[in-house]
Motif scaffolding. Structure first.
Motif, PDB file in Angstrom:
ATOM      1  N   ALA A  39       0.812  -1.212   0.000  1.00 11.68           N
ATOM      2  CA  ALA A  39       0.000   0.000   0.000  1.00 11.68           C
ATOM      3  C   ALA A  39       0.846   1.262   0.000  1.00 11.68           C
ATOM      4  CB  ALA A  39      -0.921   0.005   1.215  1.00 11.68           C
ATOM      5  N   CYS A  40       2.163   1.116  -0.047  1.00 15.59           N
ATOM      6  CA  CYS A  40       3.052   2.260   0.029  1.00 15.59           C
ATOM      7  C   CYS A  40       4.067   2.167  -1.100  1.00 15.59           C
ATOM      8  CB  CYS A  40       3.776   2.297   1.380  1.00 15.59           C
ATOM      9  SG  CYS A  40       2.668   2.097   2.804  1.00 15.59           S
ATOM     10  N   TYR A  41       4.998   3.085  -1.123  1.00 15.05           N
ATOM     11  CA  TYR A  41       6.101   2.973  -2.058  1.00 15.05           C
ATOM     12  C   TYR A  41       7.364   3.480  -1.386  1.00 15.05           C
ATOM     13  CZ  TYR A  41       5.236   7.953  -2.919  1.00 15.05           C
ATOM     14  OH  TYR A  41       5.041   9.296  -2.783  1.00 15.05           O
ATOM     15  N   CYS A  42       8.467   2.940  -1.777  1.00 14.33           N
ATOM     16  CA  CYS A  42       9.756   3.266  -1.191  1.00 14.33           C
ATOM     17  C   CYS A  42      10.513   4.189  -2.138  1.00 14.33           C
ATOM     18  CB  CYS A  42      10.579   2.013  -0.922  1.00 14.33           C
ATOM     19  SG  CYS A  42       9.754   0.847   0.200  1.00 14.33           S
ATOM     20  N   VAL A  43      11.106   5.207  -1.574  1.00 11.19           N
ATOM     21  CA  VAL A  43      11.846   6.168  -2.368  1.00 11.19           C
ATOM     22  C   VAL A  43      13.327   5.861  -2.233  1.00 11.19           C
ATOM     23  CG1 VAL A  43      12.338   8.617  -2.729  1.00 11.19           C
ATOM     24  CG2 VAL A  43      10.069   7.887  -1.977  1.00 11.19           C
ATOM     25  N   GLU A  54      -3.966   6.155   0.919  1.00  8.76           N
ATOM     26  CA  GLU A  54      -4.343   4.770   0.690  1.00  8.76           C
ATOM     27  C   GLU A  54      -5.494   4.348   1.597  1.00  8.76           C
ATOM     28  OE1 GLU A  54      -3.337   2.858  -1.630  1.00  8.76           O
ATOM     29  OE2 GLU A  54      -1.698   4.081  -2.421  1.00  8.76           O
ATOM     30  N   ARG A  55      -6.007   5.290   2.413  1.00 11.50           N
ATOM     31  CA  ARG A  55      -7.133   5.025   3.311  1.00 11.50           C
ATOM     32  C   ARG A  55      -6.861   3.848   4.237  1.00 11.50           C
ATOM     33  NH1 ARG A  55      -9.143   9.431   3.856  1.00 11.50           N
ATOM     34  NH2 ARG A  55     -10.949   8.459   4.845  1.00 11.50           N
ATOM     35  N   LEU A  56      -5.672   3.817   4.771  1.00 14.58           N
ATOM     36  CA  LEU A  56      -5.329   2.770   5.724  1.00 14.58           C
ATOM     37  C   LEU A  56      -6.078   2.996   7.031  1.00 14.58           C
ATOM     38  CD1 LEU A  56      -1.451   2.710   5.194  1.00 14.58           C
ATOM     39  CD2 LEU A  56      -3.126   1.138   4.219  1.00 14.58           C
ATOM     40  N   PRO A  91      13.725  -0.859  14.759  1.00 11.22           N
ATOM     41  CA  PRO A  91      14.735  -0.289  15.673  1.00 11.22           C
ATOM     42  C   PRO A  91      15.415   0.950  15.137  1.00 11.22           C
ATOM     43  CG  PRO A  91      15.606  -2.230  14.563  1.00 11.22           C
ATOM     44  CD  PRO A  91      14.168  -2.149  14.176  1.00 11.22           C
ATOM     45  N   ASP A  92      15.323   1.223  13.815  1.00  2.61           N
ATOM     46  CA  ASP A  92      16.040   2.349  13.234  1.00  2.61           C
ATOM     47  C   ASP A  92      15.126   3.496  12.823  1.00  2.61           C
ATOM     48  OD1 ASP A  92      18.473   0.962  13.458  1.00  2.61           O
ATOM     49  OD2 ASP A  92      18.128  -0.078  11.562  1.00  2.61           O
ATOM     50  N   LEU A  93      13.830   3.402  13.091  1.00  3.98           N
ATOM     51  CA  LEU A  93      12.904   4.450  12.681  1.00  3.98           C
ATOM     52  C   LEU A  93      13.165   5.720  13.502  1.00  3.98           C
ATOM     53  CD1 LEU A  93      10.503   5.162  10.857  1.00  3.98           C
ATOM     54  CD2 LEU A  93       8.996   4.532  12.750  1.00  3.98           C
ATOM     55  N   ARG A  94      13.473   6.808  12.821  1.00  2.62           N
ATOM     56  CA  ARG A  94      13.792   8.070  13.492  1.00  2.62           C
ATOM     57  C   ARG A  94      12.746   9.153  13.242  1.00  2.62           C
ATOM     58  NH1 ARG A  94      20.201   8.249  11.670  1.00  2.62           N
ATOM     59  NH2 ARG A  94      20.777   6.224  12.577  1.00  2.62           N
ATOM     60  N   LEU A  95      12.095   9.112  12.091  1.00  3.18           N
ATOM     61  CA  LEU A  95      11.119  10.136  11.746  1.00  3.18           C
ATOM     62  C   LEU A  95       9.795   9.462  11.379  1.00  3.18           C
ATOM     63  CD1 LEU A  95      10.176  13.007  10.962  1.00  3.18           C
ATOM     64  CD2 LEU A  95      11.194  12.621   8.703  1.00  3.18           C
ATOM     65  N   LEU A  96       8.719   9.856  12.068  1.00  3.84           N
ATOM     66  CA  LEU A  96       7.390   9.302  11.810  1.00  3.84           C
ATOM     67  C   LEU A  96       6.429  10.455  11.569  1.00  3.84           C
ATOM     68  CD1 LEU A  96       5.381   6.962  11.674  1.00  3.84           C
ATOM     69  CD2 LEU A  96       5.147   7.120  14.180  1.00  3.84           C
ATOM     70  N   ARG A  97       5.898  10.518  10.344  1.00  2.00           N
ATOM     71  CA  ARG A  97       4.926  11.550   9.986  1.00  2.00           C
ATOM     72  C   ARG A  97       3.552  10.911   9.801  1.00  2.00           C
ATOM     73  NH1 ARG A  97       7.467  16.257   8.883  1.00  2.00           N
ATOM     74  NH2 ARG A  97       9.642  16.194   8.159  1.00  2.00           N
ATOM     75  N   LEU A  98       2.592  11.407  10.554  1.00  2.00           N
ATOM     76  CA  LEU A  98       1.218  10.913  10.479  1.00  2.00           C
ATOM     77  C   LEU A  98       0.285  12.102  10.259  1.00  2.00           C
ATOM     78  CD1 LEU A  98       1.336   8.392  13.479  1.00  2.00           C
ATOM     79  CD2 LEU A  98       1.636   7.885  11.047  1.00  2.00           C
ATOM     80  N   ARG A  99       0.371  12.714   9.102  1.00  2.00           N
ATOM     81  CA  ARG A  99      -0.401  13.919   8.799  1.00  2.00           C
ATOM     82  C   ARG A  99      -1.710  13.567   8.089  1.00  2.00           C
ATOM     83  NH1 ARG A  99       2.905  19.170   6.923  1.00  2.00           N
ATOM     84  NH2 ARG A  99       4.326  19.376   8.701  1.00  2.00           N
ATOM     85  N   HIS A 100      -2.750  14.342   8.402  1.00  2.00           N
ATOM     86  CA  HIS A 100      -4.048  14.185   7.724  1.00  2.00           C
ATOM     87  C   HIS A 100      -4.545  12.738   7.793  1.00  2.00           C
ATOM     88  CE1 HIS A 100      -3.830  18.254   6.011  1.00  2.00           C
ATOM     89  NE2 HIS A 100      -2.558  17.988   5.735  1.00  2.00           N
ATOM     90  N   ASP A 101      -4.409  12.120   8.927  1.00  2.00           N
ATOM     91  CA  ASP A 101      -4.813  10.716   9.078  1.00  2.00           C
ATOM     92  C   ASP A 101      -6.045  10.553   9.967  1.00  2.00           C
ATOM     93  OD1 ASP A 101      -2.869   9.472   7.456  1.00  2.00           O
ATOM     94  OD2 ASP A 101      -1.370   9.689   9.020  1.00  2.00           O
TER      95      ASP A 101
END
Length: 357
Positions: A39-43, A54-56, A91-101
């Motif tokens: 449901a996502c894409y990797c850059v 994606e209306r998750l 364990p390595d996630l440093r930035l989490l954006r949850l906008r307009h959810d």
């Protein structure tokens, strides 16, 4: 001729192999452990994952364990349940954006399993409830973005409890229609506070004193796009701003929203003593107008006192003048009375009527 056909056949034989080589790039990655979610894409690499519109209804569970930056936007997460991101260790996630959810509720330990998280963006969500342990389990969190996220309900007390056990360095509260400094939810040790685009007309003397309290003495404020009212109530803030401009990075861009004669004026170009007091709507009565009325009353009282003193000092002359005026009036009235009697005498009237006798 045969050689040309052989060359064409030989060169065309590479096309199937080229198609097989490009096939993995054309087909989207499957939802496999360690790969990019369906449901996502990797850059560029799996370290940056973006899931947009994606209306998750819950965070994807097949995230790669090496992801550093995760962005989920335009979904309907609604509730961040306990351990919402713990299905697969990140364990390595440093930035989490949850906008307009459409996030409305954040439960206790919702971020469990993100030990390296440093920046959390919850902007543009209609938050209604934040549990006291919502941010527990993220000891390295130092930046929290809540821009336009506090419009649905007053959450200062809940956020104060949720933020008391973490060491934030930067807190963003832009666009939340705040009318006062939210001192209750500011954790000690905070270094940067973004209050742009709110409804602040000023910072009061009490709020300015709180900024000098231990733990906030180095706090930097961003205050742009606020409707600052440049009246006498702004004097404490303007005095503080001129002395501590380094603590307000956008101090030079702050402008007055009112009153009308000062609209658009640069704040730092004004003098505190030059700010007039007006009885603004919903505000306190203008102190300058009150002082003017008091001064005018004092002047009138002094004039009255001087007038009474003049009357007192000239009381004999005034009495003599009044006596003379009364005598003059009496003589005048006697003259009128005598003439009236003469005109009313019947003998004088008959004599005037028979002149030949």
């Amino acid at each position: 001729m045969a050689r040309r056909q052989q060359r064409a056949t030989g060169s065309g034989g590479w096309l199937p192999w080229l198609g097989l080589a490009l096939l993995p790039l054309a087909v989207p990655p499957a939802a496999a452990p360690g790969g990019c979610p369906s449901a996502c894409y990797c850059v560029a690499t799996p370290e940056l994952v973006q899931c947009r519109y994606e209306r998750l209804e819950e965070p994807p569970k097949e995230l790669p364990s090496t992801v550093h930056n995760l962005s989920i936007a335009g979904s309907n997460l609604s509730v961040l349940h306990r351990a919402a991101f713990a299905a697969r260790p990140l364990p390595d996630l440093r930035l989490l954006r949850l906008r307009h959810d459409n996030i409305q509720i954040i439960e206790d330990m919702a971020l469990q399993g993100l030990p390296a998280l440093r920046t959390l963006d919850l902007s543009h969500n209609p938050l209604l409830s934040v549990a006291a342990g919502a941010f527990a389990g993220v000891p390295l969190l130092h930046t929290l973005q809540l821009n336009q996220a506090l419009l649905a309900a007053p959450l200062e007390e809940q956020l104060a409890l949720a933020l008391r056990n973490i060491s934030l360095r930067r807190l963003e509260l832009a666009g939340n229609s705040l009318r006062a400094l939210p001192a209750a939810l500011l954790p000690a040790g905070l270094e940067e506070l973004d209050l742009r685009n709110n409804s602040l007309q000023r910072l009061t003397a009490v709020e300015l004193r709180s900024l000098e309290a231990p733990g906030w003495q180095g706090l930097r404020l961003t205050l742009g796009a606020n409707p600052l009212s440049c009246d006498c109530a702004l004097r404490p803030f303007l005095t503080w701003l001129r002395a501590a401009a380094a603590r307000v990075p956008d101090a030079r861009s702050l402008r007055c929203a009112g009153p009308l004669p000062l609209r658009g004026a640069t704040l730092l170009r004004l003098r505190p003593e030059g700010l007039a007091c007006t009885a603004a709507e919903g505000g306190e009565p203008g102190q300058l107008e009150t002082a003017s009325y008091v001064f005018f009353g004092i002047v009138l009282a002094l004039i009255g006192i001087v007038f009474l003193m003049v009357l007192y000092l000239n009381r004999r002359g005034i009495k003599r003048w009044l006596h003379n005026l009364r005598e003059a009036c009496r003589d005048q009235m006697e003259g009128y009375h005598y003439r009236y009697e003469q005109d009313a005498d019947p003998r004088r009237t008959s004599a005037i009527g028979t002149p030949g006798l």
